[in-house]
Structures are given as structure tokens and as C-alpha cells.
Motif scaffolding. Structure first.
Motif, PDB file in Angstrom:
ATOM      1  N   THR A   1      34.818  29.739  39.165  1.00  0.00           N
ATOM      2  CA  THR A   1      36.024  29.008  38.747  1.00  0.00           C
ATOM      3  C   THR A   1      37.277  29.793  39.152  1.00  0.00           C
ATOM      4  OG1 THR A   1      35.484  29.881  36.547  1.00  0.00           O
ATOM      5  CG2 THR A   1      35.198  27.519  36.886  1.00  0.00           C
ATOM      6  N   GLY A   2      37.177  31.140  39.151  1.00  0.00           N
ATOM      7  CA  GLY A   2      38.323  31.956  39.574  1.00  0.00           C
ATOM      8  C   GLY A   2      38.683  31.664  41.034  1.00  0.00           C
TER       9      GLY A   2
ATOM     10  N   LEU B   1      40.275  28.223  41.333  1.00  0.00           N
ATOM     11  CA  LEU B   1      41.673  28.230  40.854  1.00  0.00           C
ATOM     12  C   LEU B   1      42.588  28.969  41.831  1.00  0.00           C
ATOM     13  CD1 LEU B   1      40.965  28.927  37.079  1.00  0.00           C
ATOM     14  CD2 LEU B   1      41.853  26.797  38.030  1.00  0.00           C
ATOM     15  N   ARG B   2      42.130  30.116  42.364  1.00  0.00           N
ATOM     16  CA  ARG B   2      42.972  30.849  43.330  1.00  0.00           C
ATOM     17  C   ARG B   2      43.225  29.995  44.566  1.00  0.00           C
ATOM     18  NH1 ARG B   2      40.485  35.102  40.868  1.00  0.00           N
ATOM     19  NH2 ARG B   2      38.561  34.895  42.058  1.00  0.00           N
TER      20      ARG B   2
ATOM     21  N   MET C   1      46.945  32.614  34.837  1.00  0.00           N
ATOM     22  CA  MET C   1      46.134  33.523  35.666  1.00  0.00           C
ATOM     23  C   MET C   1      46.865  34.829  35.921  1.00  0.00           C
ATOM     24  SD  MET C   1      44.508  30.927  38.407  1.00  0.00           S
ATOM     25  CE  MET C   1      43.448  32.128  39.209  1.00  0.00           C
TER      26      MET C   1
ATOM     27  N   ASP D   1      45.526  35.642  31.238  1.00  0.00           N
ATOM     28  CA  ASP D   1      45.056  34.762  30.156  1.00  0.00           C
ATOM     29  C   ASP D   1      44.112  33.707  30.730  1.00  0.00           C
ATOM     30  OD1 ASP D   1      46.572  35.987  28.167  1.00  0.00           O
ATOM     31  OD2 ASP D   1      48.345  34.783  28.669  1.00  0.00           O
ATOM     32  N   LEU D   2      43.412  32.984  29.853  1.00  0.00           N
ATOM     33  CA  LEU D   2      42.536  31.915  30.329  1.00  0.00           C
ATOM     34  C   LEU D   2      43.329  30.639  30.524  1.00  0.00           C
ATOM     35  CD1 LEU D   2      39.336  32.352  28.107  1.00  0.00           C
ATOM     36  CD2 LEU D   2      39.817  33.280  30.383  1.00  0.00           C
ATOM     37  N   VAL D   3      42.928  29.816  31.480  1.00  0.00           N
ATOM     38  CA  VAL D   3      43.528  28.485  31.599  1.00  0.00           C
ATOM     39  C   VAL D   3      42.791  27.571  30.615  1.00  0.00           C
ATOM     40  CG1 VAL D   3      44.057  28.949  34.035  1.00  0.00           C
ATOM     41  CG2 VAL D   3      42.102  27.567  33.483  1.00  0.00           C
TER      42      VAL D   3
ATOM     43  N   ILE E   1      39.448  23.395  32.961  1.00  0.00           N
ATOM     44  CA  ILE E   1      38.222  23.965  33.521  1.00  0.00           C
ATOM     45  C   ILE E   1      37.081  22.942  33.470  1.00  0.00           C
ATOM     46  CG2 ILE E   1      36.421  25.713  33.094  1.00  0.00           C
ATOM     47  CD1 ILE E   1      38.874  26.948  34.331  1.00  0.00           C
TER      48      ILE E   1
ATOM     49  N   GLY F   1      31.851  33.270  36.216  1.00  0.00           N
ATOM     50  CA  GLY F   1      33.154  33.165  35.539  1.00  0.00           C
ATOM     51  C   GLY F   1      33.296  31.892  34.724  1.00  0.00           C
TER      52      GLY F   1
ATOM     53  N   ARG G   1      33.573  30.482  29.786  1.00  0.00           N
ATOM     54  CA  ARG G   1      34.280  31.678  29.336  1.00  0.00           C
ATOM     55  C   ARG G   1      34.709  31.583  27.883  1.00  0.00           C
ATOM     56  NH1 ARG G   1      36.276  33.819  34.616  1.00  0.00           N
ATOM     57  NH2 ARG G   1      37.643  35.578  34.254  1.00  0.00           N
TER      58      ARG G   1
ATOM     59  N   GLN H   1      33.780  25.822  26.051  1.00  0.00           N
ATOM     60  CA  GLN H   1      33.289  25.530  27.416  1.00  0.00           C
ATOM     61  C   GLN H   1      31.759  25.534  27.439  1.00  0.00           C
ATOM     62  OE1 GLN H   1      34.995  28.059  30.511  1.00  0.00           O
ATOM     63  NE2 GLN H   1      37.072  27.734  29.749  1.00  0.00           N
TER      64      GLN H   1
ATOM     65  N   ARG I   1      44.930  41.764  43.872  1.00  0.00           N
ATOM     66  CA  ARG I   1      45.241  40.489  43.218  1.00  0.00           C
ATOM     67  C   ARG I   1      46.385  40.662  42.225  1.00  0.00           C
ATOM     68  NH1 ARG I   1      39.396  38.296  41.264  1.00  0.00           N
ATOM     69  NH2 ARG I   1      40.623  37.923  39.389  1.00  0.00           N
TER      70      ARG I   1
ATOM     71  N   ARG J   1      43.079  41.080  30.472  1.00  0.00           N
ATOM     72  CA  ARG J   1      41.842  40.350  30.815  1.00  0.00           C
ATOM     73  C   ARG J   1      40.650  40.932  30.053  1.00  0.00           C
ATOM     74  NH1 ARG J   1      41.582  40.976  36.947  1.00  0.00           N
ATOM     75  NH2 ARG J   1      39.710  39.703  36.909  1.00  0.00           N
TER      76      ARG J   1
HETATM   77  P1  AMP Z   1      37.993  35.522  37.717  1.00  0.00           P
HETATM   78  O1  AMP Z   1      38.142  35.583  39.199  1.00  0.00           O
HETATM   79  O2  AMP Z   1      36.687  34.884  37.297  1.00  0.00           O
HETATM   80  O3  AMP Z   1      38.241  36.840  37.044  1.00  0.00           O
HETATM   81  O4  AMP Z   1      39.128  34.514  37.189  1.00  0.00           O
HETATM   82  C1  AMP Z   1      40.489  34.778  37.409  1.00  0.00           C
HETATM   83  C2  AMP Z   1      41.327  34.025  36.390  1.00  0.00           C
HETATM   84  O5  AMP Z   1      41.117  32.612  36.520  1.00  0.00           O
HETATM   85  C3  AMP Z   1      41.023  34.342  34.938  1.00  0.00           C
HETATM   86  O6  AMP Z   1      41.676  35.520  34.485  1.00  0.00           O
HETATM   87  C4  AMP Z   1      41.552  33.078  34.262  1.00  0.00           C
HETATM   88  O7  AMP Z   1      42.974  33.068  34.211  1.00  0.00           O
HETATM   89  C5  AMP Z   1      41.134  31.988  35.237  1.00  0.00           C
HETATM   90  N1  AMP Z   1      39.771  31.478  34.947  1.00  0.00           N
HETATM   91  C6  AMP Z   1      38.667  31.584  35.751  1.00  0.00           C
HETATM   92  N2  AMP Z   1      37.614  31.006  35.180  1.00  0.00           N
HETATM   93  C7  AMP Z   1      38.026  30.519  33.985  1.00  0.00           C
HETATM   94  C8  AMP Z   1      37.371  29.814  32.920  1.00  0.00           C
HETATM   95  N3  AMP Z   1      36.069  29.499  32.970  1.00  0.00           N
HETATM   96  N4  AMP Z   1      38.132  29.488  31.840  1.00  0.00           N
HETATM   97  C9  AMP Z   1      39.449  29.777  31.770  1.00  0.00           C
HETATM   98  N5  AMP Z   1      40.126  30.451  32.730  1.00  0.00           N
HETATM   99  C10 AMP Z   1      39.414  30.812  33.843  1.00  0.00           C
END
Ligand code: AMP
Length: 213
Positions: free
Chosen positions: A31-32, A35-36, A53, A57-59, A64, A85, A88, A92, A160, A171
Motif C-alpha cells: 500500500t505504501g 500511495l507513493r 504520509m 501518520d497513517l492515511v 486504504i 504494509g 495496519r 483494516q 524518502r 512512524r
Molecule cells: P510504507 O511504505 O508501508 O512504510 O508506507 C508509507 C506510508 O504510507 C505510511 O507511513 C502511511 O502514511 C501510508 N500507508 C501505507 N500503508 C498504509 C495502510 N495500510 N494504512 C494507512 N496508511 C498506510
């Protein structure tokens, strides 16, 4: 195989997922990364996720789950998937359970990769990522051949935005508060495999043993 990879940021979920995809054609769903990609492309999803992000923080769970409901129904998931990821949060995980029930699917297991905090902090502060293809490097143990340039695609390799000291610390706190409770959730579901290991090969061996492969 259908697996969830749990573990703090920097525990090695992405590395393990990439190695597992080579075993049986399962797809890695991060998911990261999704989102990126959305932030880089400037889509509506990216605009909604960007600020959270950047702060570490979490979205929102709704955003998601919208992504994952669509993604898990795509054809390439039929061969299996490695969820990196996601989930989380407990909401979810509950929503995923309902979704998989609806799709008539079952997870093989949820793997917790348990790595000491000092190793995590060192990994995250030295990690570099290609903004074009997502390839991961490390300035100490695995730098790109040419500084700042991806070996695989020639894209820019950078730190990043959420890997500043402040965002990393946030985080890790968010992980402990919102994601660590999933270990208990999957234990209750009878799906938990907890592996204390800093090497991805050791994690892969434990998964193979658990799945009888
Ligand atoms: P990651 O690459 O998995 O560390 O994700 C990077 C960022 O994306 C996280 O710090 C969150 O802001 C967001 N993110 C990724 N996956 C999730 C998820 N399952 N729920 C909420 N936010 C997420």
C-alpha cells in the motif's frame, strides 16, 4: 500463497515479499508503494494521502480499503498475494476479513517479522529508495553503483520524505500503537507466524516450514 507481512517500518517486509514473489508467482501488494505512486502522479488519491504520509501518520482506513478492495480483485491476485504494509489497523484487519469471506478466500498466514528497535533505526536512516521503480538501497550495506542513480532503471535514488529522524520516530510510535495489536488479532485467528530474525533468508525459511514447502 496468500500472506500478510507484519512488522515495524524497516523490518524487511518489502525485501521478504520480493523474494517470495520469485517462489510461486504471488504478487507483492504494498500500500505504501501504491500511495507513493499516486503522490508522484499527483492524482486525487495522492493529494488526499500526501500530508499524512510525510508526517509518518497513517492515511484513513476508508481510503486504504477502497484501494485494497479494487486491487485484490484484479486478475494477477489469483496466483496469490503478499500484503506488505496492509492491514495496519484493527479496523483494516476486520474489513479485510469481511472482504476475503465475500470473495471466498482464506489467508495462509500472517507473518510477524520481529526486529530489534536499534537495527530498525539504523536501517531506516541509511535506506535510500528509487523514486522511479521503488528499488531499495542502503548507503552502508548496498549502495547504488553510481551515487544517487538506480542500478535497475537509472531513476533518482533519494531518502524518502518520511525517513527524516522526526518522521521515523513518529512512524515507529504509530506502529506500536496502531499496528502492533494486529499480532494479537491474527494469533486469535490462528494465523500468526512470529519470526525473530534480522536476515530475510531466515524469515523465508520459517515461512516455507510453516507452509510445508
Ligand atoms: P510504507 O511504505 O508501508 O512504510 O508506507 C508509507 C506510508 O504510507 C505510511 O507511513 C502511511 O502514511 C501510508 N500507508 C501505507 N500503508 C498504509 C495502510 N495500510 N494504512 C494507512 N496508511 C498506510
Amino acid at each position: 500463497m496468500k500472506l500478510i507481512l507484519l512488522g515495524a517500518p524497516g523490518a524487511g517486509k518489502g525485501t521478504v515479499a520480493k523474494l517470495l514473489t520469485k517462489m510461486d508467482g504471488s504478487v507483492q501488494i504494498s500500500t505504501g508503494d501504491i500511495l507513493r505512486g499516486a503522490v508522484a502522479a499527483g492524482t486525487e488519491l495522492g493529494k488526499q494521502a500526501e500530508a499524512a504520509m510525510k508526517a509518518g501518520d497513517l492515511v484513513s482506513d476508508d481510503l486504504i480499503m477502497g484501494i485494497m478492495e479494487e486491487r485484490l480483485q484484479q486478475d494477477d491476485c489469483k496466483a496469490g498475494y503478499l500484503l506488505d504494509g496492509f492491514p495496519r489497523t484493527i479496523p483494516q484487519a476486520e474489513a479485510l476479513k469481511v472482504l476475503l469471506d465475500k470473495m471466498g478466500e482464506k489467508l495462509d498466514c500472517a507473518v510477524e517479522i520481529d526486529v530489534p528497535r536499534d537495527v530498525i533505526l539504523d536501517r531506516l536512516t541509511t535506506r535510500r529508495t528509487c523514486t522511479q521503480c521503488g528499488e531499495i538501497y542502503n548507503v552502508k550495506s548496498n549502495p547504488p553503483k553510481v551515487e544517487g542513480v538506480c542500478d535497475k532503471c537509472g531513476g533518482p535514488v533519494v531518502q524518502r520524505d518520511d525517513e527524516t529522524e522526526e518522521a521515523i520516530s513518529n512512524r515507529l510510535n504509530v506502529y506500536n500503537e496502531q499496528t502492533a495489536p494486529l499480532v494479537g488479532f491474527y494469533k486469535n485467528e490462528g494465523l500468526l507466524l512470529s519470526v525473530k530474525a534480522t536476515s530475510s533468508d531466515a524469515v523465508i525459511d520459517a515461512i516455507k516450514e510453516k507452509l510445508g514447502q
